[in-house]
Design a protein around this motif. Sequence first.
Motif, PDB file in Angstrom:
ATOM      1  N   ASN A  63      39.511  -9.584  -3.508  1.00 20.30           N
ATOM      2  CA  ASN A  63      38.742  -8.457  -3.766  1.00 20.30           C
ATOM      3  C   ASN A  63      37.447  -8.723  -3.069  1.00 20.30           C
ATOM      4  OD1 ASN A  63      39.825  -6.338  -5.565  1.00 20.30           O
ATOM      5  ND2 ASN A  63      40.310  -8.422  -6.599  1.00 20.30           N
ATOM      6  N   GLY A  64      36.191  -7.884  -3.317  1.00 13.38           N
ATOM      7  CA  GLY A  64      34.913  -8.095  -2.791  1.00 13.38           C
ATOM      8  C   GLY A  64      33.885  -8.409  -3.665  1.00 13.38           C
ATOM      9  N   LEU A  65      34.439  -8.938  -4.815  1.00 12.31           N
ATOM     10  CA  LEU A  65      33.721  -9.432  -5.998  1.00 12.31           C
ATOM     11  C   LEU A  65      32.684 -10.452  -5.627  1.00 12.31           C
ATOM     12  CD1 LEU A  65      36.433  -9.851  -8.769  1.00 12.31           C
ATOM     13  CD2 LEU A  65      34.814  -7.898  -8.351  1.00 12.31           C
ATOM     14  N   GLY A  66      31.438 -10.188  -6.209  1.00 14.48           N
ATOM     15  CA  GLY A  66      30.230 -11.123  -5.710  1.00 14.48           C
ATOM     16  C   GLY A  66      29.450 -11.635  -7.120  1.00 14.48           C
ATOM     17  N   GLY A  67      28.119 -12.219  -6.689  1.00  7.01           N
ATOM     18  CA  GLY A  67      27.269 -12.842  -7.563  1.00  7.01           C
ATOM     19  C   GLY A  67      27.875 -13.960  -8.019  1.00  7.01           C
ATOM     20  N   SER A  68      27.454 -14.554  -9.463  1.00  6.83           N
ATOM     21  CA  SER A  68      27.756 -15.595  -9.987  1.00  6.83           C
ATOM     22  C   SER A  68      28.944 -15.605 -10.946  1.00  6.83           C
ATOM     23  CB  SER A  68      26.640 -16.242 -10.948  1.00  6.83           C
ATOM     24  OG  SER A  68      25.570 -16.374  -9.587  1.00  6.83           O
ATOM     25  N   ILE A  69      29.882 -16.573 -11.016  1.00  8.76           N
ATOM     26  CA  ILE A  69      30.783 -16.357 -12.284  1.00  8.76           C
ATOM     27  C   ILE A  69      30.223 -16.506 -13.500  1.00  8.76           C
ATOM     28  CG2 ILE A  69      32.863 -17.608 -13.137  1.00  8.76           C
ATOM     29  CD1 ILE A  69      33.293 -16.437 -10.390  1.00  8.76           C
ATOM     30  N   PRO A  70      30.294 -15.543 -14.371  1.00  7.07           N
ATOM     31  CA  PRO A  70      29.477 -15.477 -15.747  1.00  7.07           C
ATOM     32  C   PRO A  70      30.031 -16.798 -16.600  1.00  7.07           C
ATOM     33  CG  PRO A  70      30.972 -13.652 -15.344  1.00  7.07           C
ATOM     34  CD  PRO A  70      31.465 -14.483 -14.342  1.00  7.07           C
ATOM     35  N   ALA A  71      28.695 -17.401 -17.169  1.00  5.89           N
ATOM     36  CA  ALA A  71      28.942 -18.570 -17.962  1.00  5.89           C
ATOM     37  C   ALA A  71      29.931 -18.479 -19.278  1.00  5.89           C
ATOM     38  CB  ALA A  71      27.452 -18.901 -18.317  1.00  5.89           C
ATOM     39  N   GLU A  72      29.641 -16.959 -19.417  1.00  9.28           N
ATOM     40  CA  GLU A  72      30.606 -16.681 -20.846  1.00  9.28           C
ATOM     41  C   GLU A  72      32.053 -16.964 -20.258  1.00  9.28           C
ATOM     42  OE1 GLU A  72      26.939 -14.193 -20.672  1.00  9.28           O
ATOM     43  OE2 GLU A  72      28.595 -14.746 -19.199  1.00  9.28           O
ATOM     44  N   PHE A  73      32.548 -17.281 -19.161  1.00 10.94           N
ATOM     45  CA  PHE A  73      33.894 -17.546 -19.123  1.00 10.94           C
ATOM     46  C   PHE A  73      34.253 -18.913 -19.495  1.00 10.94           C
ATOM     47  CE2 PHE A  73      36.127 -15.903 -15.151  1.00 10.94           C
ATOM     48  CZ  PHE A  73      35.851 -14.385 -15.401  1.00 10.94           C
ATOM     49  N   GLY A  74      33.212 -19.791 -20.092  1.00 14.28           N
ATOM     50  CA  GLY A  74      33.360 -20.882 -20.981  1.00 14.28           C
ATOM     51  C   GLY A  74      34.179 -20.553 -22.516  1.00 14.28           C
ATOM     52  N   GLN A  75      34.040 -19.166 -22.893  1.00 10.29           N
ATOM     53  CA  GLN A  75      34.487 -18.951 -24.123  1.00 10.29           C
ATOM     54  C   GLN A  75      36.085 -18.630 -23.923  1.00 10.29           C
ATOM     55  OE1 GLN A  75      32.047 -15.597 -25.519  1.00 10.29           O
ATOM     56  NE2 GLN A  75      30.081 -16.697 -24.365  1.00 10.29           N
ATOM     57  N   LEU A  76      36.604 -18.562 -22.541  1.00 11.76           N
ATOM     58  CA  LEU A  76      38.096 -18.299 -22.612  1.00 11.76           C
ATOM     59  C   LEU A  76      38.767 -19.571 -22.659  1.00 11.76           C
ATOM     60  CD1 LEU A  76      37.653 -16.196 -19.260  1.00 11.76           C
ATOM     61  CD2 LEU A  76      37.684 -15.281 -21.834  1.00 11.76           C
ATOM     62  N   ALA A  77      38.843 -19.802 -24.119  1.00 14.73           N
ATOM     63  CA  ALA A  77      39.641 -21.210 -24.341  1.00 14.73           C
ATOM     64  C   ALA A  77      41.125 -21.091 -24.121  1.00 14.73           C
ATOM     65  CB  ALA A  77      39.266 -21.401 -25.939  1.00 14.73           C
ATOM     66  N   SER A  78      41.648 -19.983 -24.096  1.00 13.71           N
ATOM     67  CA  SER A  78      43.236 -19.597 -24.131  1.00 13.71           C
ATOM     68  C   SER A  78      43.565 -19.526 -22.674  1.00 13.71           C
ATOM     69  CB  SER A  78      43.643 -18.401 -24.648  1.00 13.71           C
ATOM     70  OG  SER A  78      43.461 -18.565 -26.051  1.00 13.71           O
ATOM     71  N   LEU A  79      42.812 -19.438 -21.605  1.00 18.07           N
ATOM     72  CA  LEU A  79      43.121 -19.234 -20.306  1.00 18.07           C
ATOM     73  C   LEU A  79      43.957 -20.381 -19.585  1.00 18.07           C
ATOM     74  CD1 LEU A  79      42.474 -16.960 -18.411  1.00 18.07           C
ATOM     75  CD2 LEU A  79      40.564 -18.220 -17.546  1.00 18.07           C
ATOM     76  N   GLU A  80      44.913 -20.156 -19.061  1.00 21.57           N
ATOM     77  CA  GLU A  80      45.905 -21.107 -18.232  1.00 21.57           C
ATOM     78  C   GLU A  80      45.917 -20.860 -16.820  1.00 21.57           C
ATOM     79  OE1 GLU A  80      49.632 -20.557 -20.283  1.00 21.57           O
ATOM     80  OE2 GLU A  80      49.075 -21.706 -21.992  1.00 21.57           O
ATOM     81  N   ILE A  81      45.869 -19.752 -16.367  1.00 14.96           N
ATOM     82  CA  ILE A  81      45.686 -19.435 -14.811  1.00 14.96           C
ATOM     83  C   ILE A  81      44.608 -18.526 -14.465  1.00 14.96           C
ATOM     84  CG2 ILE A  81      47.219 -17.844 -13.394  1.00 14.96           C
ATOM     85  CD1 ILE A  81      49.613 -18.279 -14.660  1.00 14.96           C
ATOM     86  N   LEU A  82      43.841 -19.070 -13.894  1.00 17.80           N
ATOM     87  CA  LEU A  82      42.664 -18.302 -13.224  1.00 17.80           C
ATOM     88  C   LEU A  82      42.646 -18.594 -11.619  1.00 17.80           C
ATOM     89  CD1 LEU A  82      39.931 -17.082 -13.499  1.00 17.80           C
ATOM     90  CD2 LEU A  82      38.944 -19.449 -13.879  1.00 17.80           C
ATOM     91  N   GLN A  83      42.737 -17.317 -11.107  1.00 18.08           N
ATOM     92  CA  GLN A  83      42.565 -17.237  -9.474  1.00 18.08           C
ATOM     93  C   GLN A  83      41.360 -16.396  -9.093  1.00 18.08           C
ATOM     94  OE1 GLN A  83      47.084 -16.661  -9.149  1.00 18.08           O
ATOM     95  NE2 GLN A  83      46.600 -18.137  -7.650  1.00 18.08           N
TER      96      GLN A  83
END
Length: 294
Positions: free
Chosen positions: A218-238
């Motif tokens: 995509n064309g997403l920009g900026g920074s990765i949100p620090a709130e992603f640290g709350q995604l404790a169930s995440l197994e696949i991140l691309q």
Amino acid sequence: MVKKIVFLLVILVGAGQLAFAKVSRAEKKALIDLYESTNGLHWVRKWDLDEAVEEWHGITVENNHVVAINLFRNNLMGPLPESISSLKYLKVLNLAFNHITGEIPENIVALENLEVLKLEMNRIKGEIPVEIGRLKNLQELTAFNNFIEGRIPGSIGEISQLRTLNLSSNMLRGEIPSSIGKLTKLERLGLFQNTLFGEIPAEMGQLSMLKELVLSNNGLGGSIPAEFGQLASLEILQLQNNAFDSFKGLEQMDQDQFLVFDYDKKDDKLEFRDVDFSRTRMADTKFEDDEIDE
């Protein structure tokens, strides 16, 4: 004795009528409209319109109402008719892997009992209906590999039961609506290969049940949100093939949780913990769907 025989006959006739009860005229007409609009004579498994509706391929009838349509990989060609909104009791609509054209009818949002809507691998264009949030009972919405354009409606955050949302490989543009953060039961989110831009909304950190998140190409920009640290169930991140300024927000995540972890670069300044990059791969969002059992 005669009265008893007459009484029994009345009961038997009544039972026979119930056994052969038909769906409403409006529901049957909606199905016939679907058949004719999508070139039913060329379907792989055609309908005999002289048979009872419950005998038609892919149709499930309960209590005299059509509750499921499963026409997966059946060579449907043409647009969906507006009258599909007459199927008020419909819970499953699986039209994946066909050649459906035209737009998603705006009045499809009237199917408020719908739990599964599968439109992937077709040739659908136009925009997602603005009032898609009216489908309160929807648990699965998949429409990847089409030509759907426009923005993702903010009302999508009102589909509180949603567990799977895959809109990958379309022509969607604009920002990811922050309302997606309200989908607290969401387990899989695929927005791969669109033209989305802007920052990832911090509200997505509220998706505590999310197992798969694919935002690549995509064309997403900026920074990765620090709130992603709350995604404790995440197994696949691309996240690869975007325009992010910083990946530092990824430091807040537990890297041991991932089966698949892909982003554009390995920044030496990031302090990842025990990431085995040899395990990373590209998740295939163009998977072949499984046909729902009839």
